[in-house]
Design an enzyme around this catalytic site. Structure first.
Site, PDB file in Angstrom:
ATOM      1  N   ASP A 205       8.951 -49.213  10.604  1.00  0.00           N
ATOM      2  CA  ASP A 205       9.376 -50.587  10.302  1.00  0.00           C
ATOM      3  C   ASP A 205       8.781 -51.620  11.249  1.00  0.00           C
ATOM      4  O   ASP A 205       8.224 -52.627  10.806  1.00  0.00           O
ATOM      5  CB  ASP A 205      10.903 -50.697  10.333  1.00  0.00           C
ATOM      6  CG  ASP A 205      11.537 -50.137   9.072  1.00  0.00           C
ATOM      7  OD1 ASP A 205      10.778 -49.821   8.123  1.00  0.00           O
ATOM      8  OD2 ASP A 205      12.769 -50.003   9.039  1.00  0.00           O
TER       9      ASP A 205
ATOM     10  N   ASP B  87      23.509 -53.375  15.793  1.00  0.00           N
ATOM     11  CA  ASP B  87      22.442 -53.773  16.709  1.00  0.00           C
ATOM     12  C   ASP B  87      21.894 -55.171  16.420  1.00  0.00           C
ATOM     13  O   ASP B  87      21.541 -55.911  17.336  1.00  0.00           O
ATOM     14  CB  ASP B  87      21.316 -52.732  16.684  1.00  0.00           C
ATOM     15  CG  ASP B  87      21.740 -51.422  17.351  1.00  0.00           C
ATOM     16  OD1 ASP B  87      22.598 -51.500  18.261  1.00  0.00           O
ATOM     17  OD2 ASP B  87      21.240 -50.359  16.979  1.00  0.00           O
TER      18      ASP B  87
HETATM   19  N1  ARG Z   1      26.742 -46.893  16.030  1.00  0.00           N
HETATM   20  C1  ARG Z   1      26.175 -47.000  17.340  1.00  0.00           C
HETATM   21  C2  ARG Z   1      26.339 -48.389  17.882  1.00  0.00           C
HETATM   22  O1  ARG Z   1      26.603 -49.273  17.159  1.00  0.00           O
HETATM   23  C3  ARG Z   1      24.773 -46.503  17.384  1.00  0.00           C
HETATM   24  C4  ARG Z   1      23.715 -47.368  16.796  1.00  0.00           C
HETATM   25  C5  ARG Z   1      22.445 -46.645  16.813  1.00  0.00           C
HETATM   26  N2  ARG Z   1      21.340 -47.401  16.329  1.00  0.00           N
HETATM   27  C6  ARG Z   1      20.432 -46.855  15.538  1.00  0.00           C
HETATM   28  N3  ARG Z   1      19.464 -47.626  15.189  1.00  0.00           N
HETATM   29  N4  ARG Z   1      20.488 -45.630  15.123  1.00  0.00           N
HETATM   30  O2  ARG Z   1      26.206 -48.629  19.051  1.00  0.00           O
END
Ligand code: ARG
Length: 402
Positions: free
Chosen positions: A17, A126
């Site tokens: 991506d 994120d």
């Molecule tokens: N659910 C976790 C959090 O919000 C992990 C996020 C992981 N990010 C990913 N792109 N896999 O902190």
């Protein structure tokens, strides 16, 4: 934004991506990309990833080693706060985003970029952490999230990559979405989306199945100074080395796996798998040392703040003034938290089996049920009165019989 000289700083991971984004930002908005890869631990092939970004057409590609800052300014405060979101998750990804945001902002200023782009989709936490982090540090910069905008499926992104001469990963794609750093590893998607089915073994990389762990227990000792872990089995080391050492040993004993349903910030419940042997072992050890050294009321009061800290960190509110105030309070509590904790690793478990501290508030004389102690009957009665304890504690000392 169609001026060809305008620059955007991209949070680049080297994956499909963010690679596609370099071409897409140019085609769609005429933006030149400065790709920034932030190393917060456990990334390999940094040089190749940097070269790849340049090949695809980035005008600049930077690899920023932020490991020390991550350990000092993000992991240590989280450890001091025993921070576990929803009592389980040690905030692996949540802690790195505010730091990555900071590095991106610095790069944007240095390169005169007008915007910062990140690769997050609209479903996760994120994106919020980046948006809030960047907004807090540089309100003048525009924030772009191409993946929220373009609506490409994975197949479409692969086609787009092929049409634009962007190398597509050759090896079979992992079914998981993975994010990792020195504090742990987060795994989502694919077979994990069914909350009823057990995570396949291949979801894990740093921990063995407890069934395959050695039959012999291992013991480790972690020493803390004012809340900071400073040595592992008597050997002084910095946090990065300490985490790597504990991760390896605890992971080999099958400790550190988390399988949970998590309340995301964006209003979705999700099934998440993590492995964070060192983070979980350290939080356990640190908490134990606090139990030994913090007075009761302080310990109880701090627990409420710990939960708030974990929530704010999870929500991406790292740069919120409340967070500054919480960190200051928690830092104050750490002055006494010096000592050593002994942990036993065995078949997927990690148990505290010993603790000692020069600041220990544990008094054998007060605690013992045995006869041999130096605590006088008068002192026992005085103590009971002072703390409002039932006089039976005094009686137990033989007070009534005297
Ligand atoms: N659910 C976790 C959090 O919000 C992990 C996020 C992981 N990010 C990913 N792109 N896999 O902190």
């Amino acid at each position: 934004m169609s001026d060809t000289n305008k620059k955007v700083v991209l949070a680049y991971s080297g994956g499909l991506d963010t690679s596609v984004m370099i071409a897409w930002l140019k085609q769609k908005y005429g933006l030149e990309t400065v790709a920034v890869l932030v190393d917060v631990g456990r990334v390999s092939g940094l040089e190749e990833l940097r070269a790849k970004a340049l090949d695809i057409g980035a005008v600049e590609a930077l690899v920023v080693d932020a490991k020390e800052e991550f350990a000092r300014d993000f992991i240590l405060p989280a450890l001091a706060a025993n921070a576990l979101y929803e009592q389980k998750y040690p905030l692996v990804s949540s802690l790195s985003r505010p730091l990555i945001s900071k590095v991106l902002v610095e790069a944007a200023r240095e390169h005169g970029a007008v915007a910062i782009a990140h690769g997050c989709t609209a479903k996760g936490n994120d994106q919020v952490r980046f948006d809030l982090g960047i907004r807090a540090l540089a309100p003048e910069l525009e924030i772009m999230a191409p993946a929220r905008e373009w609506g490409m499926t994975r197949e479409q992104a692969i086609d787009y990559a092929a049409e634009n001469g962007i190398p597509v990963p050759l090896k079979k794609e992992s079914p998981y979405s993975i994010d990792e750093n020195m504090w742990g590893r987060a795994v989502e998607c694919g077979p994990l989306e069914d909350p009823w089915s057990e995570p396949p073994e291949d979801a894990y990389e740093h921990t063995v199945s407890p069934a395959k762990a050695p039959d012999e227990a291992a013991y480790i000792e972690v020493a803390f100074e004012a809340g900071v872990p400073v040595s592992f089995d008597g050997v002084a080391m910095d946090l990065t080395a300490l985490l790597a050492g504990i991760d390896e040993l605890a992971g080999a004993h099958g400790f550190g796996r988390i399988d949970m349903i998590e309340n995301r910030l964006v209003g979705i419940k999700s099934r998440e798998v993590y492995e964070a042997p060192a983070a979980l072992a350290l939080i356990r050890a640190h908490r134990e040392l606090e139990d030994l050294t913090l007075p009761r009321e302080l310990a109880h009061f701090k627990q409420g703040l710990e939960q708030k800290f974990a929530e704010l960190a999870y929500y991406g509110s790292w740069y919120d003034p409340l967070m500054d105030a919480l960190r200051a309070f928690i830092a104050e509590t750490q002055k006494r938290v010096t000592g050593t904790v002994r942990l036993k690793l065995y078949k997927g478990g990690c148990t505290v089996v010993g603790r000692k501290s020069p600041n220990s508030l544990y008094e054998t004389g007060l605690a013992t049920y045995g006869a041999a102690d130096s605590f006088s009957h008068d002192a026992a009665r005085g103590f009971c009165e002072l703390y409002g304890l039932p006089l039976e504690v005094w009686a137990r000392k033989g007070g009534f019989r005297e």
